[in-house]
Motif scaffolding. Structure first.
Motif, PDB file in Angstrom:
ATOM      1  N   GLU A  42      37.930  47.517  47.856  1.00 38.55           N
ATOM      2  CA  GLU A  42      38.515  47.954  46.584  1.00 38.55           C
ATOM      3  C   GLU A  42      38.064  47.044  45.441  1.00 38.55           C
ATOM      4  O   GLU A  42      37.771  47.505  44.330  1.00 38.55           O
ATOM      5  CB  GLU A  42      40.037  47.943  46.685  1.00 38.55           C
ATOM      6  CG  GLU A  42      40.588  48.999  47.644  1.00 38.55           C
ATOM      7  CD  GLU A  42      42.086  48.824  47.887  1.00 38.55           C
ATOM      8  OE1 GLU A  42      42.662  47.878  47.282  1.00 38.55           O
ATOM      9  OE2 GLU A  42      42.668  49.610  48.649  1.00 38.55           O
ATOM     10  N   VAL A  69      34.469  47.932  44.606  1.00 38.99           N
ATOM     11  CA  VAL A  69      34.385  49.216  43.887  1.00 38.99           C
ATOM     12  C   VAL A  69      34.763  49.022  42.418  1.00 38.99           C
ATOM     13  O   VAL A  69      34.112  49.571  41.514  1.00 38.99           O
ATOM     14  CB  VAL A  69      35.308  50.251  44.567  1.00 38.99           C
ATOM     15  CG1 VAL A  69      35.472  51.482  43.683  1.00 38.99           C
ATOM     16  CG2 VAL A  69      34.721  50.657  45.911  1.00 38.99           C
ATOM     17  N   ARG A  70      35.808  48.229  42.150  1.00 36.18           N
ATOM     18  CA  ARG A  70      36.179  47.987  40.745  1.00 36.18           C
ATOM     19  C   ARG A  70      35.048  47.307  39.983  1.00 36.18           C
ATOM     20  O   ARG A  70      34.748  47.669  38.831  1.00 36.18           O
ATOM     21  CB  ARG A  70      37.443  47.123  40.689  1.00 36.18           C
ATOM     22  CG  ARG A  70      38.708  47.861  41.067  1.00 36.18           C
ATOM     23  CD  ARG A  70      39.938  47.071  40.660  1.00 36.18           C
ATOM     24  NE  ARG A  70      40.043  45.818  41.369  1.00 36.18           N
ATOM     25  CZ  ARG A  70      40.663  45.661  42.526  1.00 36.18           C
ATOM     26  NH1 ARG A  70      41.253  46.710  43.117  1.00 36.18           N
ATOM     27  NH2 ARG A  70      40.741  44.485  43.112  1.00 36.18           N
ATOM     28  N   LYS A  96      32.149  49.922  39.412  1.00 34.60           N
ATOM     29  CA  LYS A  96      32.457  50.904  38.368  1.00 34.60           C
ATOM     30  C   LYS A  96      32.441  50.246  36.985  1.00 34.60           C
ATOM     31  O   LYS A  96      32.005  50.864  36.005  1.00 34.60           O
ATOM     32  CB  LYS A  96      33.812  51.552  38.639  1.00 34.60           C
ATOM     33  CG  LYS A  96      33.793  52.506  39.843  1.00 34.60           C
ATOM     34  CD  LYS A  96      35.090  53.290  39.971  1.00 34.60           C
ATOM     35  CE  LYS A  96      35.007  54.306  41.109  1.00 34.60           C
ATOM     36  NZ  LYS A  96      36.231  55.115  41.235  1.00 34.60           N
ATOM     37  N   GLY A  98      32.558  58.400  44.166  1.00 38.90           N
ATOM     38  CA  GLY A  98      33.974  58.138  44.434  1.00 38.90           C
ATOM     39  C   GLY A  98      34.246  56.657  44.625  1.00 38.90           C
ATOM     40  O   GLY A  98      33.759  55.816  43.870  1.00 38.90           O
ATOM     41  N   ASP A  99      35.024  56.319  45.659  1.00 42.29           N
ATOM     42  CA  ASP A  99      35.417  54.938  45.924  1.00 42.29           C
ATOM     43  C   ASP A  99      34.706  54.365  47.148  1.00 42.29           C
ATOM     44  O   ASP A  99      35.212  53.449  47.807  1.00 42.29           O
ATOM     45  CB  ASP A  99      36.937  54.843  46.133  1.00 42.29           C
ATOM     46  CG  ASP A  99      37.703  55.181  44.854  1.00 42.29           C
ATOM     47  OD1 ASP A  99      37.127  54.995  43.772  1.00 42.29           O
ATOM     48  OD2 ASP A  99      38.858  55.616  44.953  1.00 42.29           O
ATOM     49  N   ASP A 100      33.528  54.890  47.462  1.00 39.72           N
ATOM     50  CA  ASP A 100      32.743  54.390  48.583  1.00 39.72           C
ATOM     51  C   ASP A 100      31.796  53.308  48.078  1.00 39.72           C
ATOM     52  O   ASP A 100      30.868  53.601  47.313  1.00 39.72           O
ATOM     53  CB  ASP A 100      31.953  55.542  49.211  1.00 39.72           C
ATOM     54  CG  ASP A 100      31.187  55.087  50.441  1.00 39.72           C
ATOM     55  OD1 ASP A 100      31.259  53.890  50.776  1.00 39.72           O
ATOM     56  OD2 ASP A 100      30.524  55.924  51.085  1.00 39.72           O
TER      57      ASP A 100
END
Length: 592
Positions: A86, A89-90, A93, A123-125
């Protein structure tokens, strides 16, 4: 059954304490010390940290399962890999948003929309996002995360009765949480308080983040981090110059900082021994520095278990002998014969154990030599000190000196000796690299052949081939003349000296600079050839510097000499560029 405790490392100072806590005469009670260690971890290596926190795996002899319910998570939760994913991913992005904003500023709105759509699809991958925006760390940084542990001397946690003091546990928890928040802030993504082992301690994971000054990306970097990348150069004496040999690295500085924080909090905890400072002193005085080799906790527990098992066996044998003596007191002769027989068996067992121990030591030495041989040999092959030598009719395959062959004869002799334990493995490793390089060369030759065929076909059709195809076949050549035909753009000649550049700029009026600036900027942005793009970029920088010296705003075409950095240059040309013509249109349509 083997004991469940850890093997504690004894103090290096001359200190001795009895099991009951009695201090021997002439001995000093050691101070309570802070234990503070760090090690870098790979992204996939976080799974091992997570598994240990969940008490999974084989290395759990030191864990008291009946106390595992006392463990708690101070930051995050038990699924460390999910937390790290997570966090990554942040960062990915955010880096994508920064890149999209940059594309919009440079008038590439279509590319910005395409990037944002791709990010939405990913997405969040983190792996899918990495295909688009990359991982938030440098490719060479294989260990982006940092794992740490903070504990204290075991005796500090005990009360007067030798039991764990709940007040000390609470104080220690608040102390570590406050220190981590002050030192790392939100970069601590995981912290776990373990109380089911002999000494309570807190394990934590830091995501050391910094902003890349060139790309403005958020990245994880241990070396560039504000804390882990810190170094301090000291002098041996206060009145001497700074000595690079007395550099204090980040881990040593962190030891001082946590000790200072403990002092501010009023805790009776001291810093650990200053072995690094002592070693620097020894080097400065020309003394030999002997590095202390630490024993891993797993190996320590194994040694302690073996010693305890042997001691238990000896005690059992002694008890059996005493019982036999009581039963056979009347038969002294038989007792002596049995004792002699038992002694013979014990001697044989001890001799066998010593032989096995010696054999194990030899095996460990061979494994260590092979491990060192593989490590040194692979480094030499990668750096092309050694290369693969294919087999011939006269000799088998092997290794030979490469293009980076060491010049020092001692180095060559040392390297030849070091690779012998794992020579066959290293030959196979070098063979694999040789095959990969051969395949790569063949692929490149095939690509050049195909590109040449395309060029020949284009020539037969009377079409001019693209510069990219020419570069593939011939390599990057000179700048095409048509790249220099942008109207009013100025490409800085390679042979132009600084004096010639200054004279050229001095001869340009303010209007000339404004008329040249925009075409040069566009030519830099749209040029496809790397060399001519560099020449346009250099010319643009000189134009911007000259405009600043004159106080000339090339965007608004305004000349204000009082704002120039060079008063002489600012009044060299006093012409004002004509302001852009503005057309105002009025709509005469009347609306009711």
């Amino acid at each position: 059954m083997r004991p469940q405790g850890r093997l504690r490392r004894p103090y290096s100072r001359s200190v001795a304490i009895s099991k009951a806590g009695t201090q021997f005469p002439g001995m000093m009670e050691p101070p309570n010390r802070i234990v503070h260690r760090y090690q870098r971890v790979t992204y996939h290596g976080l799974g091992g940290v997570e598994a240990h926190g969940k008490r999974l795996g084989d290395d759990l002899d030191h864990v008291d399962a009946s106390r595992s319910h006392l463990n708690e998570f101070l930051v995050g939760h038990e699924n460390l890999r999910d937390i790290a994913a997570e966090h990554i991913v942040r960062m990915q992005k955010d880096n994508a948003a920064r890149k999209a904003a940059g594309l919009r500023r440079s008038r590439h709105k279509a590319n910005a929309r395409e990037l944002e759509e791709a990010i939405d699809v990913a997405g969040d991958d983190p792996s899918a996002l990495a295909e688009i925006i990359g991982w938030p760390w440098d490719d060479k940084n294989v260990k982006p995360f940092t794992e740490g542990i903070i504990s204290a001397s075991h005796e500090w946690f005990l009360d007067g009765d030798g039991k764990e003091d709940p007040a000390k546990i609470s104080i220690f928890r608040d102390f570590v949480v406050g220190y981590l928040k002050e030192e790392f802030g939100d970069e601590v993504i995981y912290a776990r308080f373990d109380r089911d082992e002999k000494t309570p301690h807190i394990s934590f994971v830091v995501a050391p983040e910094h902003e890349n000054r060139k790309t403005k990306r958020r990245e994880l970097s241990h070396r560039q981090h504000r804390v882990f990348g810190r170094k301090e150069v000291q002098a041996f004496f206060d009145d001497e110059e700074l000595d690079p040999n007395l550099t204090r690295k980040s881990y040593e500085i962190l030891q001082d900082r946590i000790a200072e924080y403990a002092k501010r909090q009023g805790l009776d905890l001291k810093r650990g021994q200053r072995r690094a400072a002592q070693e620097r002193m020894q080097r400065h005085l020309g003394e030999k520095v002997v590095k202390r080799r630490n024993v891993s906790p797993a190996r320590g527990r194994e040694i302690a278990g073996i010693e305890a098992y042997n001691a238990s066996e000896d005690r059992n044998a002694a008890a059996a002998e005493r019982a036999a003596a009581e039963r056979d007191r009347a038969s002294a002769d038989d007792l002596r014969l049995e004792a002699a027989h038992a002694l013979e068996i014990a001697c044989a067992s001890r001799s066998e154990a010593e032989q096995q121990h010696a054999a194990a030591a030899r095996e460990r030495a061979l494994l260590k030599a092979k491990e060192d041989s593989i490590r040194i040999g692979t480094q030499a092959i990668i750096s092309e000190e050694l290369v693969y030598s294919p087999p011939t009719s006269e000799r088998p395959e092997g290794l030979t000196w490469g293009r980076n062959k060491p010049n020092d004869k001692k180095r060559r002799t040392w390297l030849s000796e070091k690779i012998q334990p794992a020579r066959d493995w290293l030959v196979g490793f070098a063979r694999s690299i040789f095959g990969f390089q051969t395949q790569k060369a063949a692929t490149q030759a095939e690509q050049e052949s195909r590109a040449k065929s395309i060029l020949d076909a284009e020539a037969m059709q009377g079409r001019r081939p693209s510069q990219t195809m020419l570069d593939i076949v011939n390599g990057p050549g000179d700048v095409p003349e048509d790249q220099l035909e942008t109207p009013n753009a100025w490409a800085l000649p390679n042979e132009m000296t600084p004096e010639q550049i200054d004279r050229h700029l001095a001869g340009m009026t303010n209007t000339d600079i404004c008329d040249t600036y925009a075409p040069t900027r566009d030519a830099r942005d749209f040029s496809e050839h790397h060399d001519i793009q560099a020449r346009y970029r250099a010319a643009l920088e000189h134009l911007q510097e000259e405009a600043a010296r004159r106080g000339l705003n090339v965007e608004h075409r305004e000349h204000r000499p009082e704002k120039g950095s060079d008063p002489v240059r600012a009044r060299l040309h006093l012409d004002s560029p004509p302001a852009p013509m503005r057309v105002v249109r009025r709509d005469a349509t009347q609306v009711r």
